[in-house]
Scaffold this motif. Structure first.
Motif, PDB file in Angstrom:
ATOM      1  N   TYR A  69       3.529 -10.529   6.422  1.00 38.04           N
ATOM      2  CA  TYR A  69       2.839 -10.026   5.226  1.00 38.04           C
ATOM      3  C   TYR A  69       1.431 -10.614   5.152  1.00 38.04           C
ATOM      4  N   ASP A  70       1.333 -11.910   5.323  1.00 36.94           N
ATOM      5  CA  ASP A  70       0.041 -12.590   5.223  1.00 36.94           C
ATOM      6  C   ASP A  70      -0.936 -12.141   6.309  1.00 36.94           C
ATOM      7  N   SER A  71      -0.452 -11.830   7.485  1.00 36.67           N
ATOM      8  CA  SER A  71      -1.342 -11.489   8.590  1.00 36.67           C
ATOM      9  C   SER A  71      -1.731 -10.005   8.630  1.00 36.67           C
ATOM     10  N   TYR A  72      -1.024  -9.156   7.898  1.00 38.32           N
ATOM     11  CA  TYR A  72      -1.331  -7.727   7.961  1.00 38.32           C
ATOM     12  C   TYR A  72      -2.550  -7.383   7.123  1.00 38.32           C
ATOM     13  N   LYS A  73      -3.463  -6.647   7.709  1.00 39.49           N
ATOM     14  CA  LYS A  73      -4.694  -6.214   7.037  1.00 39.49           C
ATOM     15  C   LYS A  73      -4.722  -4.689   7.012  1.00 39.49           C
ATOM     16  N   PRO A  74      -4.237  -4.070   5.923  1.00 42.95           N
ATOM     17  CA  PRO A  74      -4.250  -2.608   5.845  1.00 42.95           C
ATOM     18  C   PRO A  74      -5.672  -2.070   5.841  1.00 42.95           C
ATOM     19  N   ASP A  75      -5.824  -0.848   6.294  1.00 44.09           N
ATOM     20  CA  ASP A  75      -7.113  -0.164   6.300  1.00 44.09           C
ATOM     21  C   ASP A  75      -7.493   0.131   4.848  1.00 44.09           C
ATOM     22  N   ALA A  76      -8.552  -0.492   4.365  1.00 45.55           N
ATOM     23  CA  ALA A  76      -8.955  -0.397   2.958  1.00 45.55           C
ATOM     24  C   ALA A  76      -9.302   1.030   2.549  1.00 45.55           C
ATOM     25  N   THR A  77      -9.903   1.792   3.436  1.00 47.67           N
ATOM     26  CA  THR A  77     -10.262   3.183   3.131  1.00 47.67           C
ATOM     27  C   THR A  77      -9.000   4.024   2.943  1.00 47.67           C
ATOM     28  N   VAL A  78      -8.045   3.837   3.814  1.00 43.63           N
ATOM     29  CA  VAL A  78      -6.785   4.578   3.721  1.00 43.63           C
ATOM     30  C   VAL A  78      -6.020   4.155   2.470  1.00 43.63           C
ATOM     31  N   VAL A  79      -6.010   2.874   2.171  1.00 48.28           N
ATOM     32  CA  VAL A  79      -5.323   2.382   0.971  1.00 48.28           C
ATOM     33  C   VAL A  79      -5.948   2.989  -0.285  1.00 48.28           C
ATOM     34  N   ALA A  80      -7.274   3.077  -0.335  1.00 51.33           N
ATOM     35  CA  ALA A  80      -7.955   3.681  -1.488  1.00 51.33           C
ATOM     36  C   ALA A  80      -7.568   5.151  -1.639  1.00 51.33           C
ATOM     37  N   LYS A  83      -5.177   7.065  -4.713  1.00 51.51           N
ATOM     38  CA  LYS A  83      -5.531   8.289  -5.433  1.00 51.51           C
ATOM     39  C   LYS A  83      -4.476   9.381  -5.250  1.00 51.51           C
ATOM     40  N   ALA A  84      -3.881   9.454  -4.069  1.00 49.17           N
ATOM     41  CA  ALA A  84      -2.933  10.524  -3.749  1.00 49.17           C
ATOM     42  C   ALA A  84      -1.546  10.303  -4.339  1.00 49.17           C
ATOM     43  N   LEU A  85      -1.169   9.046  -4.573  1.00 48.06           N
ATOM     44  CA  LEU A  85       0.172   8.757  -5.092  1.00 48.06           C
ATOM     45  C   LEU A  85       0.277   9.150  -6.558  1.00 48.06           C
ATOM     46  N   PRO A  86       1.247   9.992  -6.902  1.00 50.96           N
ATOM     47  CA  PRO A  86       1.463  10.280  -8.326  1.00 50.96           C
ATOM     48  C   PRO A  86       1.825   8.996  -9.065  1.00 50.96           C
ATOM     49  N   ALA A  87       1.406   8.897 -10.314  1.00 43.99           N
ATOM     50  CA  ALA A  87       1.643   7.675 -11.091  1.00 43.99           C
ATOM     51  C   ALA A  87       3.125   7.347 -11.198  1.00 43.99           C
ATOM     52  N   VAL A  98       0.868  -2.964   1.593  1.00 44.53           N
ATOM     53  CA  VAL A  98       0.163  -1.738   1.219  1.00 44.53           C
ATOM     54  C   VAL A  98       0.451  -1.398  -0.243  1.00 44.53           C
ATOM     55  N   LEU A  99       1.708  -1.486  -0.651  1.00 43.23           N
ATOM     56  CA  LEU A  99       2.036  -1.205  -2.061  1.00 43.23           C
ATOM     57  C   LEU A  99       1.301  -2.148  -2.994  1.00 43.23           C
ATOM     58  N   ALA A 100       1.251  -3.418  -2.633  1.00 43.74           N
ATOM     59  CA  ALA A 100       0.547  -4.393  -3.472  1.00 43.74           C
ATOM     60  C   ALA A 100      -0.930  -4.022  -3.590  1.00 43.74           C
ATOM     61  N   THR A 146       9.530   4.117  12.857  1.00 48.26           N
ATOM     62  CA  THR A 146       8.246   3.727  13.434  1.00 48.26           C
ATOM     63  C   THR A 146       7.132   4.494  12.723  1.00 48.26           C
ATOM     64  N   VAL A 147       5.909   4.112  12.980  1.00 48.94           N
ATOM     65  CA  VAL A 147       4.769   4.831  12.407  1.00 48.94           C
ATOM     66  C   VAL A 147       3.933   5.415  13.542  1.00 48.94           C
ATOM     67  N   ARG A 148       3.227   6.487  13.213  1.00 46.25           N
ATOM     68  CA  ARG A 148       2.352   7.109  14.210  1.00 46.25           C
ATOM     69  C   ARG A 148       1.020   6.384  14.275  1.00 46.25           C
ATOM     70  N   GLN A 149       0.431   6.138  13.083  1.00 48.39           N
ATOM     71  CA  GLN A 149      -0.858   5.446  13.016  1.00 48.39           C
ATOM     72  C   GLN A 149      -0.673   4.063  12.415  1.00 48.39           C
ATOM     73  N   SER A 150      -0.359   4.043  11.138  1.00 48.86           N
ATOM     74  CA  SER A 150      -0.064   2.808  10.405  1.00 48.86           C
ATOM     75  C   SER A 150       0.803   3.229   9.221  1.00 48.86           C
ATOM     76  N   ILE A 151       1.432   2.284   8.587  1.00 53.29           N
ATOM     77  CA  ILE A 151       2.295   2.642   7.457  1.00 53.29           C
ATOM     78  C   ILE A 151       1.475   3.301   6.358  1.00 53.29           C
ATOM     79  N   GLU A 152       0.275   2.790   6.067  1.00 55.74           N
ATOM     80  CA  GLU A 152      -0.534   3.370   5.008  1.00 55.74           C
ATOM     81  C   GLU A 152      -1.027   4.771   5.388  1.00 55.74           C
ATOM     82  N   ALA A 153      -1.421   4.981   6.638  1.00 59.32           N
ATOM     83  CA  ALA A 153      -1.893   6.301   7.072  1.00 59.32           C
ATOM     84  C   ALA A 153      -0.761   7.320   7.089  1.00 59.32           C
TER      85      ALA A 153
END
Length: 159
Positions: free
Chosen positions: A48-59, A63-67, A92-94, A145-152
């Protein structure tokens, strides 16, 4: 006889050591805090500490996730794919600000069974499986598994 006793005590000592170091296999509906506990899942926090999600994808995901989106998450603490993706998913959720109360976590044994049998209802055959629900309807899932990343991959499901 002395050699036999020595061998017996050596075997008992190694068996006891193996039981102490093996992490327990957790099953059933589980609070997320349980997998964050270093005693039950020592693999979680370092990943968890070492993972750096793609900030653009996270943003974009934020926006895409329904509330009121919820997640059904299935995994096995014994599974290397779960150990790889769980820390990334929760990071990513955090970062998207999704509260953990919107995640229902179910852990399965090596035969991919849990006491609740919810994995059968949702056709979960591989772990980890991350299912996005909106108003109780499945919008998509990421399996094993993921194709790109979990967030993508999550973002792609919502587009």
């Amino acid at each position: 006889m002395k050699n036999l006793l020595t061998l017996f005590f050596t075997f008992i000592t190694f068996a006891a050591m193996a039981q102490q170091t093996a992490a327990p296999v957790l099953t059933g509906k589980t609070e997320i805090q349980k997998i964050k506990d270093a005693k039950t899942c020592p693999w979680y926090q370092p990943a968890y500490d070492s993972y750096k999600p793609d900030a653009t994808v996270v943003a974009s995901l934020k926006k895409a996730l329904p509330a009121n989106a919820t997640f059904l998450v299935f995994g096995g603490t014994w599974c290397s794919d779960t150990q790889n993706l769980f820390p990334k998913f929760f990071k990513v959720l955090a970062e998207t600000g999704i509260p953990e109360k919107q995640v229902q976590l179910y852990l399965v044994d090596e035969q991919k069974n849990s006491p609740e049998k919810l994995e059968k209802q949702y056709g979960v055959n591989n772990v980890p499986t991350f299912i996005i629900l909106h108003n109780g309807e499945e919008k998509g899932r990421v399996v094993e598994t993921v194709r790109q990343s979990i967030e993508a991959d999550l973002l792609q499901l919502l587009q």
